[in-house]
Motif scaffolding. Sequence first.
Motif, short mmCIF file in Angstrom:
data_model
loop_
_atom_site.label_atom_id
_atom_site.label_comp_id
_atom_site.label_asym_id
_atom_site.label_seq_id
_atom_site.Cartn_x
_atom_site.Cartn_y
_atom_site.Cartn_z
N PHE A 1 0.83 -1.18 0.00
CA PHE A 1 0.00 0.00 0.00
C PHE A 1 0.88 1.25 0.00
CE2 PHE A 1 -3.21 2.82 1.59
CZ PHE A 1 -2.68 3.50 2.66
N ASN A 2 0.55 2.20 -0.84
CA ASN A 2 1.27 3.46 -0.81
C ASN A 2 0.35 4.58 -1.26
OD1 ASN A 2 3.36 5.27 -0.46
ND2 ASN A 2 4.30 4.89 -2.45
N VAL A 3 0.58 5.76 -0.72
CA VAL A 3 -0.13 6.95 -1.17
C VAL A 3 0.95 7.91 -1.61
CG1 VAL A 3 -1.79 8.73 -0.59
CG2 VAL A 3 -1.71 6.62 0.74
N THR A 4 0.85 8.40 -2.80
CA THR A 4 1.87 9.33 -3.26
C THR A 4 1.22 10.41 -4.12
OG1 THR A 4 4.04 9.43 -4.34
CG2 THR A 4 2.41 7.98 -5.34
N ARG A 5 2.03 11.31 -4.60
CA ARG A 5 1.48 12.38 -5.41
C ARG A 5 2.13 12.29 -6.79
NH1 ARG A 5 2.14 18.25 -2.82
NH2 ARG A 5 4.11 18.07 -3.95
N LEU A 6 1.32 12.08 -7.81
CA LEU A 6 1.84 11.99 -9.17
C LEU A 6 1.30 13.17 -9.96
CD1 LEU A 6 1.16 8.18 -9.79
CD2 LEU A 6 3.35 9.22 -9.23
N ALA A 7 2.21 14.02 -10.42
CA ALA A 7 1.80 15.23 -11.15
C ALA A 7 0.73 15.98 -10.36
CB ALA A 7 1.29 14.88 -12.55
N GLY A 8 0.93 16.07 -9.05
CA GLY A 8 0.01 16.82 -8.22
C GLY A 8 -1.25 16.07 -7.84
N LEU A 9 -1.44 14.87 -8.32
CA LEU A 9 -2.65 14.10 -8.03
C LEU A 9 -2.35 13.07 -6.95
CD1 LEU A 9 -4.55 12.81 -11.19
CD2 LEU A 9 -5.47 14.12 -9.30
N THR A 10 -3.07 13.14 -5.83
CA THR A 10 -2.86 12.14 -4.79
C THR A 10 -3.33 10.80 -5.33
OG1 THR A 10 -3.26 13.80 -3.11
CG2 THR A 10 -3.37 11.52 -2.40
N THR A 11 -2.46 9.82 -5.23
CA THR A 11 -2.74 8.49 -5.80
C THR A 11 -2.50 7.42 -4.75
OG1 THR A 11 -1.99 9.27 -7.97
CG2 THR A 11 -2.10 6.88 -7.65
N THR A 12 -3.50 6.58 -4.53
CA THR A 12 -3.36 5.48 -3.58
C THR A 12 -3.31 4.18 -4.36
OG1 THR A 12 -4.65 6.66 -1.92
CG2 THR A 12 -4.39 4.32 -1.58
N ILE A 13 -2.34 3.35 -4.03
CA ILE A 13 -2.20 2.06 -4.70
C ILE A 13 -2.27 0.97 -3.63
CG2 ILE A 13 -0.79 0.67 -6.26
CD1 ILE A 13 0.69 3.32 -6.96
N ILE A 14 -3.23 0.06 -3.77
CA ILE A 14 -3.48 -0.96 -2.74
C ILE A 14 -3.49 -2.34 -3.36
CG2 ILE A 14 -5.13 -1.77 -0.99
CD1 ILE A 14 -6.45 1.05 -1.20
N GLY A 15 -2.82 -3.28 -2.69
CA GLY A 15 -2.95 -4.68 -3.08
C GLY A 15 -2.35 -4.98 -4.44
N ALA A 16 -2.95 -5.93 -5.13
CA ALA A 16 -2.44 -6.34 -6.44
C ALA A 16 -3.18 -5.56 -7.50
CB ALA A 16 -2.65 -7.84 -6.63
N VAL A 17 -2.47 -4.71 -8.20
CA VAL A 17 -3.14 -3.92 -9.23
C VAL A 17 -2.76 -4.42 -10.62
CG1 VAL A 17 -3.45 -1.85 -7.85
CG2 VAL A 17 -1.35 -2.15 -9.12
N GLY A 18 -2.00 -5.52 -10.64
CA GLY A 18 -1.66 -6.10 -11.93
C GLY A 18 -0.63 -5.27 -12.64
N GLY A 19 -0.68 -5.26 -13.91
CA GLY A 19 0.28 -4.47 -14.68
C GLY A 19 1.37 -5.35 -15.26
N ARG A 20 2.09 -4.78 -16.17
CA ARG A 20 3.20 -5.50 -16.80
C ARG A 20 4.26 -5.79 -15.75
NH1 ARG A 20 4.40 -1.07 -21.51
NH2 ARG A 20 2.36 -1.10 -22.52
N GLN A 21 5.02 -6.83 -15.94
CA GLN A 21 6.08 -7.16 -14.98
C GLN A 21 7.21 -6.15 -15.05
OE1 GLN A 21 6.46 -9.24 -12.37
NE2 GLN A 21 4.30 -9.68 -12.67
N ASP A 22 7.47 -5.63 -16.25
CA ASP A 22 8.59 -4.70 -16.40
C ASP A 22 8.14 -3.37 -16.95
OD1 ASP A 22 10.04 -7.58 -17.61
OD2 ASP A 22 10.72 -6.61 -15.77
N ASP A 23 8.79 -2.33 -16.53
CA ASP A 23 8.54 -1.01 -17.07
C ASP A 23 9.76 -0.65 -17.92
OD1 ASP A 23 8.68 2.31 -15.75
OD2 ASP A 23 7.40 1.59 -17.35
N ALA A 24 9.53 -0.06 -19.08
CA ALA A 24 10.65 0.24 -19.97
C ALA A 24 11.61 1.27 -19.39
CB ALA A 24 10.11 0.75 -21.31
N ASP A 25 11.13 2.07 -18.42
CA ASP A 25 11.96 3.17 -17.94
C ASP A 25 12.77 2.85 -16.70
OD1 ASP A 25 9.18 4.75 -19.02
OD2 ASP A 25 11.14 5.30 -19.81
N THR A 26 12.51 1.70 -16.08
CA THR A 26 13.24 1.40 -14.86
C THR A 26 13.67 -0.05 -14.85
OG1 THR A 26 11.18 0.87 -13.74
CG2 THR A 26 12.00 3.10 -13.47
N VAL A 27 14.66 -0.32 -14.02
CA VAL A 27 15.10 -1.70 -13.86
C VAL A 27 14.85 -2.07 -12.42
CG1 VAL A 27 17.05 -3.28 -13.99
CG2 VAL A 27 16.90 -1.35 -15.56
N GLY A 28 14.10 -3.14 -12.21
CA GLY A 28 13.85 -3.59 -10.86
C GLY A 28 12.89 -2.66 -10.13
#
Lengths: 446, 113
Positions: free
Chosen positions: A319-346
């Motif tokens: 669980f995390n709450v952060t601010r992305l481009a000024g928008l408060t964003t909460t991410i909880i549990g398994a939200v799925g998504g690709r295993q890898d992001d092209a812009d980061t490693v690990g």
Amino acid sequence: MYKYLVIGAGPAGVSAIEAIRKLDPSGEITQVADEDAGYYSRPGLAYYLTGEIPEDSLYPFADTDFVRLNVCQEKARVKRILPLEHRVDLHDGRQLAYNRLLIAVGASASATRVPGVDLEGVVKLDNLEDAHCILKFARKRRTAVVVGGGITALELVEAFRSRGLGVHYFLRGDRYWSNVLDETESHIVERRLKEEGIQIHYQTELAEIVGKGGKVAGVMTAGGDKIPCDVVGIAIGIQPRKGIAESAGLKTERGISVNEYLNTSDPDIFAAGDVAEVFDPTLGKPILDSLWGPARRQGYTAGLNMAGKNVPYYKGVPFNVTRLAGLTTTIIGAVGGRQDDADTVGIVRGDSEGWRQMPDALVAQADFDINRLRLLVGENHLVGALLMGDQTLSRAIHHLVFKKVDISPIRDKLVEKGHPVTDVIADFWAKINAADGKDNHAAIQS
Amino acid sequence: MGGKSVNRMPMNKRLSEETTKRQAIIEAQVVPDTSRCVQCGICSYYCPIGIDVRRHAWLDIPVLDSHCLTCGECIARCPRSVLRLDKNILFTASIEVMNKLHDKDLQKAGENV
């Protein structure tokens, strides 16, 4: 006299000290850290960079707090750990004996191997010293290029933009933070960045940083374009600082391997926080995350166990709450998504691998302007959620995910189109709390 | 008495709205959700009274300081939605306790009759 030794001045180390003191009022606690600043809020650096808070505000503890905890603090760097001798050697030649040791040294920004990375004006955002660097360059420069993904890349982007620099943000892939956000969410963030005047370059890879007189003068992309700039921010991921444990012969994989008691392969050595790779019994594998809350709880649990208890670290739901481009964003549990992001490693800061478990789930979503709610709906409970903008339902949803509340009564309504998801959840929440006798309508909006 | 009428709403409705708003503020206190807090210090920095709201979030306690104006500044400024206004348990407890005491008195009075 029982000796506890804590290496690290972050929330994991500090929480461990609090836990040890609770159980052992007289044992000797020594804290070794190589950062001059000591204990401060690393996540707060983002707000310091935008000018929302002054530097002094970054420190949650005063000297008196450490006096009250009766900790001996040493500003020093650890050279090596000798587990059999129960001893730690410092770089200045001193040796510290311990009965129980905690390694809570955190993680550091992954380096890029691009030529020109040693030029003056290439910055990262790991610590307060980096923040000072960024402010120094932001005062004198006009254009920044930021490369990377996740939360830290945006912190760099916002830091430069808020100081009046023109900002180019390079995305190697087709959208932002693709291994956590879905397409809609990526686009919401990107649109807001563009509204702030940030130029986003898609499918663009940094090939070289070009210098003049030892300073950054521009960058070259893999596609052959040259963009003049005076400062380059890199945020391509972080790596646990496991070197010291590796040299000591402790078991490490991507981080220092620990069991649910935060115990390493040595019975008297523990690890917690960003450096630790904690075995998750529910997933059956070790998980890395870089989150303040878990670091604090891991540190606390490690401290309890160092002082004689045998308490497992209960992971809860990532669980995390952060601010992305000024928008408060909460991410909880398994939200799925690709295993890898092209812009980061690990892993990146503020991230959890727990989010990337692909659940067998349907998606229910609601969009109101820039208020976005995405729910991952399992067979009879919610497995994950992402809320962008309005946070009214975030506590309720966190509870529903965490407690695996049976949502069968509303599952169909959630997944069918035509039912406002937010209302369905709000009504369900009210019903649950009424049944419990809790007066949840007392929560007043400000 | 005299002067310009700045609000065209009927007097009794205006008073009732004001009372409801004040009651909400009186009954509420700033409550943290500790699991969200990263100790950044924005809340304490912006408190007009200088309450260390951040420390309350670390210790997981509501702001009980009577100096708190419930102005809502800390709640609005927190970048992680850590803080909220929630019903003041102190007053609720008082009402419950008072009701219990009242019932006990009635009981006692009944016994003597």
